[in-house]
Design a protein around this motif. Sequence first.
Motif, mmCIF file in Angstrom:
data_model
loop_
_atom_site.group_PDB
_atom_site.id
_atom_site.type_symbol
_atom_site.label_atom_id
_atom_site.label_comp_id
_atom_site.label_asym_id
_atom_site.label_seq_id
_atom_site.Cartn_x
_atom_site.Cartn_y
_atom_site.Cartn_z
ATOM 1 N N THR A 233 38.950 26.376 55.406
ATOM 2 C CA THR A 233 39.718 27.390 54.688
ATOM 3 C C THR A 233 39.317 27.391 53.213
ATOM 4 O O THR A 233 38.584 26.501 52.748
ATOM 5 C CB THR A 233 41.219 27.073 54.794
ATOM 6 O OG1 THR A 233 41.438 25.764 54.252
ATOM 7 C CG2 THR A 233 41.689 27.106 56.236
ATOM 8 N N GLY A 234 39.844 28.361 52.476
ATOM 9 C CA GLY A 234 39.551 28.422 51.049
ATOM 10 C C GLY A 234 40.011 27.186 50.302
ATOM 11 O O GLY A 234 39.284 26.641 49.463
ATOM 12 N N TYR A 235 41.226 26.703 50.630
ATOM 13 C CA TYR A 235 41.729 25.523 49.914
ATOM 14 C C TYR A 235 40.950 24.273 50.317
ATOM 15 O O TYR A 235 40.760 23.363 49.502
ATOM 16 C CB TYR A 235 43.237 25.338 50.128
ATOM 17 C CG TYR A 235 43.681 25.175 51.559
ATOM 18 C CD1 TYR A 235 43.564 23.965 52.220
ATOM 19 C CD2 TYR A 235 44.253 26.244 52.249
ATOM 20 C CE1 TYR A 235 43.984 23.804 53.520
ATOM 21 C CE2 TYR A 235 44.673 26.096 53.557
ATOM 22 C CZ TYR A 235 44.535 24.881 54.195
ATOM 23 O OH TYR A 235 44.957 24.740 55.499
ATOM 24 N N ALA A 236 40.478 24.206 51.576
ATOM 25 C CA ALA A 236 39.688 23.048 51.994
ATOM 26 C C ALA A 236 38.351 23.016 51.268
ATOM 27 O O ALA A 236 37.897 21.956 50.809
ATOM 28 C CB ALA A 236 39.476 23.076 53.506
ATOM 29 N N ARG A 237 37.715 24.164 51.148
ATOM 30 C CA ARG A 237 36.430 24.224 50.437
ATOM 31 C C ARG A 237 36.611 23.863 48.961
ATOM 32 O O ARG A 237 35.768 23.181 48.371
ATOM 33 C CB ARG A 237 35.812 25.615 50.579
ATOM 34 C CG ARG A 237 35.377 25.949 52.003
ATOM 35 C CD ARG A 237 34.619 27.267 52.061
ATOM 36 N NE ARG A 237 34.312 27.649 53.431
ATOM 37 C CZ ARG A 237 33.277 27.160 54.127
ATOM 38 N NH1 ARG A 237 32.468 26.282 53.560
ATOM 39 N NH2 ARG A 237 33.063 27.565 55.374
ATOM 40 N N GLU A 238 37.706 24.306 48.381
ATOM 41 C CA GLU A 238 37.959 23.987 46.978
ATOM 42 C C GLU A 238 38.198 22.492 46.799
ATOM 43 O O GLU A 238 37.703 21.878 45.853
ATOM 44 C CB GLU A 238 39.166 24.788 46.479
ATOM 45 C CG GLU A 238 39.635 24.440 45.068
ATOM 46 C CD GLU A 238 38.563 24.621 44.002
ATOM 47 O OE1 GLU A 238 38.682 23.999 42.927
ATOM 48 O OE2 GLU A 238 37.586 25.373 44.241
ATOM 49 N N ALA A 239 38.948 21.898 47.724
ATOM 50 C CA ALA A 239 39.188 20.459 47.658
ATOM 51 C C ALA A 239 37.880 19.690 47.816
ATOM 52 O O ALA A 239 37.630 18.701 47.109
ATOM 53 C CB ALA A 239 40.187 20.045 48.726
ATOM 54 N N ALA A 240 37.022 20.141 48.727
ATOM 55 C CA ALA A 240 35.733 19.477 48.922
ATOM 56 C C ALA A 240 34.867 19.615 47.679
ATOM 57 O O ALA A 240 34.168 18.665 47.277
ATOM 58 C CB ALA A 240 35.030 20.068 50.138
ATOM 59 N N ARG A 241 34.887 20.784 47.053
ATOM 60 C CA ARG A 241 34.077 21.007 45.848
ATOM 61 C C ARG A 241 34.481 20.043 44.738
ATOM 62 O O ARG A 241 33.627 19.571 43.968
ATOM 63 C CB ARG A 241 34.250 22.455 45.370
ATOM 64 C CG ARG A 241 33.368 22.831 44.192
ATOM 65 C CD ARG A 241 33.755 24.168 43.610
ATOM 66 N NE ARG A 241 35.081 24.143 42.993
ATOM 67 C CZ ARG A 241 35.322 23.630 41.793
ATOM 68 N NH1 ARG A 241 34.362 23.070 41.085
ATOM 69 N NH2 ARG A 241 36.551 23.648 41.310
ATOM 70 N N ARG A 242 35.763 19.714 44.667
ATOM 71 C CA ARG A 242 36.250 18.806 43.628
ATOM 72 C C ARG A 242 36.136 17.336 44.036
ATOM 73 O O ARG A 242 36.608 16.465 43.317
ATOM 74 C CB ARG A 242 37.702 19.155 43.280
ATOM 75 C CG ARG A 242 37.850 20.514 42.621
ATOM 76 C CD ARG A 242 39.265 20.778 42.117
ATOM 77 N NE ARG A 242 40.234 20.935 43.195
ATOM 78 C CZ ARG A 242 41.163 20.054 43.518
ATOM 79 N NH1 ARG A 242 41.255 18.909 42.863
ATOM 80 N NH2 ARG A 242 42.013 20.293 44.512
ATOM 81 N N GLY A 243 35.532 17.074 45.199
ATOM 82 C CA GLY A 243 35.353 15.697 45.643
ATOM 83 C C GLY A 243 36.588 15.043 46.212
ATOM 84 O O GLY A 243 36.640 13.808 46.331
ATOM 85 N N VAL A 244 37.587 15.843 46.592
ATOM 86 C CA VAL A 244 38.865 15.301 47.070
ATOM 87 C C VAL A 244 38.778 14.842 48.524
ATOM 88 O O VAL A 244 39.455 13.895 48.922
ATOM 89 C CB VAL A 244 39.972 16.360 46.908
ATOM 90 C CG1 VAL A 244 41.272 15.907 47.560
ATOM 91 C CG2 VAL A 244 40.195 16.660 45.435
ATOM 92 N N LEU A 245 37.930 15.479 49.318
ATOM 93 C CA LEU A 245 37.883 15.189 50.751
ATOM 94 C C LEU A 245 36.904 14.066 51.077
ATOM 95 O O LEU A 245 36.095 14.169 52.003
ATOM 96 C CB LEU A 245 37.539 16.459 51.541
ATOM 97 C CG LEU A 245 38.518 17.624 51.390
ATOM 98 C CD1 LEU A 245 38.148 18.754 52.324
ATOM 99 C CD2 LEU A 245 39.953 17.172 51.630
ATOM 100 N N GLU A 246 36.980 13.000 50.308
ATOM 101 C CA GLU A 246 36.183 11.807 50.588
ATOM 102 C C GLU A 246 37.035 10.867 51.428
ATOM 103 O O GLU A 246 37.869 10.121 50.921
ATOM 104 C CB GLU A 246 35.748 11.138 49.279
ATOM 105 C CG GLU A 246 34.842 11.995 48.414
ATOM 106 C CD GLU A 246 33.512 12.285 49.071
ATOM 107 O OE1 GLU A 246 33.019 11.404 49.829
ATOM 108 O OE2 GLU A 246 32.958 13.382 48.856
ATOM 109 N N ARG A 247 36.828 10.910 52.714
ATOM 110 C CA ARG A 247 37.683 10.190 53.647
ATOM 111 C C ARG A 247 37.384 8.693 53.665
ATOM 112 O O ARG A 247 36.231 8.264 53.648
ATOM 113 C CB ARG A 247 37.497 10.788 55.030
ATOM 114 C CG ARG A 247 38.223 10.056 56.142
ATOM 115 C CD ARG A 247 37.266 9.200 56.959
ATOM 116 N NE ARG A 247 37.968 8.504 58.053
ATOM 117 C CZ ARG A 247 37.399 7.620 58.848
ATOM 118 N NH1 ARG A 247 36.120 7.314 58.695
ATOM 119 N NH2 ARG A 247 38.096 7.028 59.803
ATOM 120 N N ARG A 248 38.443 7.890 53.713
ATOM 121 C CA ARG A 248 38.338 6.447 53.879
ATOM 122 C C ARG A 248 38.889 6.059 55.243
ATOM 123 O O ARG A 248 39.845 6.682 55.730
ATOM 124 C CB ARG A 248 39.145 5.708 52.805
ATOM 125 C CG ARG A 248 38.691 5.966 51.383
ATOM 126 C CD ARG A 248 39.490 5.115 50.416
ATOM 127 N NE ARG A 248 39.035 5.303 49.034
ATOM 128 C CZ ARG A 248 39.208 4.404 48.071
ATOM 129 N NH1 ARG A 248 39.840 3.260 48.328
ATOM 130 N NH2 ARG A 248 38.778 4.631 46.855
#
Length: 392
Positions: A281-296
């Motif tokens: 989604t748009g918010y998921a892509r934005e989160a990924a762009r900001r480096g937020v979706l770095e899963r541990r």
Amino acid sequence: MHPLDDLRHATVTVVGAGQAGLSAAHHLRLRGFVAAEGSAVSGSGSGSRSGSGSGPGPGPGSADTAPTFVVVDAGEAPGGAWQHRWESLRMATVNGIFDLPGMALPPVDESEPSRVAVPRYFTAYEEAEQLRVHRPVQVTRVDAVDDDPAGLLRVESDAGTWTTSALVNATGTWDEPVLPDVPGASSFTGRQLHTREYVSAAEFAGRRVAVVGGGISAVQLLDEISRVATTLWYTRREPVFLDHDFTSGSDGVDVERRVAEDAAAGRLPGSIVSYTGLIWTGYAREAARRGVLERRPMFTAMGPRHVVEADGSTTSVDAVLWATGFRPSVGHLDGLDLRGPLGGVPLVGTRAARDRRVHLIGFGPSQSTVGANRAGRAAVRELARDLLGRDG
């Protein structure tokens, strides 16, 4: 006196007035069932159609009475779980809302909170359909009146006890949040909360927040909270993102098939995302762009102000947000022994495989809003055939 104190029998009892319960009520009315009334009955709707009155009265379908139904809901107001969603969840970002049967969702401002817009729609629907939803009524237990498999069911609630020939359970999942059992969780002195308690990101400003979960809510809240706080994302499995919408074409058919197979077998239903994957989604892509979706990988333990990583190191956190989903709210049905050996309730369509008087909707393959609509219609079609000898 509670509104249901004098009501002692309804041919069909619908428990829950979310999307699934309202769909069932709509189709019951279409098939000739009328709202059961007692001298003290009142509800949120304005319905004025007569019913069987108080007391068991004649059986369903007899010459001198119409078949009746009653809808009870534990909420204080219309809207189901939507009225409890977090404040920042706007209509532009909700995961799909399908029109209730017979009344389209009016045009809405996409910036309006879903916790306002959807309950307003549900309220208007109950009034337009003249559905006498009785609330707040908490059903605590359902069991059989006797050993006759075609006999009456007894429904106990904080509004009293009454009998019914069939039960449509549409209680959803909101009241059963899943909280993983993590060693040391009780020693954590920071804040722990489930998504059902989340209000807004502002309460986490400047903090270090661990967000646990691999579903849609986790991704939405990561995007939101990360704008004011440091976030760390933990999941048990590597999240799978798709570049297309799973609800269309062969993917959607396959998802429905797999969920239905699990429900029929009585396996405990997984989250929707466990069947579908996540959408970019748009918010998921934005989160990924900001480096937020770095899963541990999921942490293995918790301490007073830290979590223990999978590799044994520690990471300090101020709060843990459990975006770990929900399980079906069906504990009140335990007296009917509906569960199979795999822990879930096996289904035949919408009907409990172990008791044909009970239908579960908004459950398993009908958790989505469109699925809930279909399930409400399907359950009532079977009930009309079983109770009234009507088909079609």
